[in-house]
Design a protein around this motif. Sequence first.
Motif, mmCIF file in Angstrom:
data_model
loop_
_atom_site.group_PDB
_atom_site.id
_atom_site.type_symbol
_atom_site.label_atom_id
_atom_site.label_comp_id
_atom_site.label_asym_id
_atom_site.label_seq_id
_atom_site.Cartn_x
_atom_site.Cartn_y
_atom_site.Cartn_z
ATOM 1 N N VAL A 100 0.858 -1.179 0.000
ATOM 2 C CA VAL A 100 0.000 0.000 0.000
ATOM 3 C C VAL A 100 0.899 1.235 0.000
ATOM 4 N N VAL A 123 0.281 8.309 -7.001
ATOM 5 C CA VAL A 123 -1.021 7.652 -6.885
ATOM 6 C C VAL A 123 -1.705 8.224 -5.646
ATOM 7 N N PRO A 124 -3.013 7.987 -5.477
ATOM 8 C CA PRO A 124 -3.695 8.466 -4.276
ATOM 9 C C PRO A 124 -3.162 7.783 -3.010
ATOM 10 N N ARG A 125 -3.345 8.455 -1.884
ATOM 11 C CA ARG A 125 -2.925 7.908 -0.597
ATOM 12 C C ARG A 125 -3.620 6.572 -0.348
ATOM 13 N N TRP A 126 -2.860 5.634 0.172
ATOM 14 C CA TRP A 126 -3.308 4.286 0.528
ATOM 15 C C TRP A 126 -3.714 3.461 -0.693
ATOM 16 N N GLN A 127 -3.176 3.807 -1.837
ATOM 17 C CA GLN A 127 -3.439 3.041 -3.054
ATOM 18 C C GLN A 127 -2.766 1.670 -2.949
ATOM 19 N N ARG A 128 -3.510 0.623 -3.251
ATOM 20 C CA ARG A 128 -2.922 -0.722 -3.281
ATOM 21 C C ARG A 128 -2.065 -0.827 -4.535
ATOM 22 N N MET A 129 -0.843 -1.298 -4.368
ATOM 23 C CA MET A 129 0.106 -1.386 -5.467
ATOM 24 C C MET A 129 0.580 -2.830 -5.619
ATOM 25 N N GLU A 133 4.068 -1.622 -10.639
ATOM 26 C CA GLU A 133 3.207 -0.473 -10.911
ATOM 27 C C GLU A 133 3.908 0.835 -10.548
#
Length: 139
Positions: A100, A123-129, A133
Amino acid sequence: MRFGPVPLDQAEGAILAHSILLPDGRLRKGCRLGAGEIALLRAVGRSEVIAARLDAGDLHEDAAARAVAEALVPDPVAAGLRLNAVGTGRVNIHADVTGVAEVRADRIDALNAVDPMITLATVPRWQRMTRGEMVATVK
């Protein structure tokens, strides 16, 4: 830094501002112009290019992007990130593991407010990666 039109007879060592299509390929933006590149430009009828010429104390955009990326991610292995090779003043930062992304928006905004020539996008905060990616790009 001096930026703008440069006559070919003064362009050796300058950094090309825009890619130029040639019959057998192209000269890419960011290319440092040498005698060979200038000869190719003359052969297609160009008399000048839009280019940057660095002054003493100026930092090339590739070196600047790399320095910012390394300051943001001083220990990529510990962060689970990978700093890609720099090119045309940009360093992409990719996830090297699944996890994350913790993005600190206030710090991103502060960096982006330093100068309009510096940009950090994430990417947005707390984006699952997932591994591979892109998490961020520095320009």
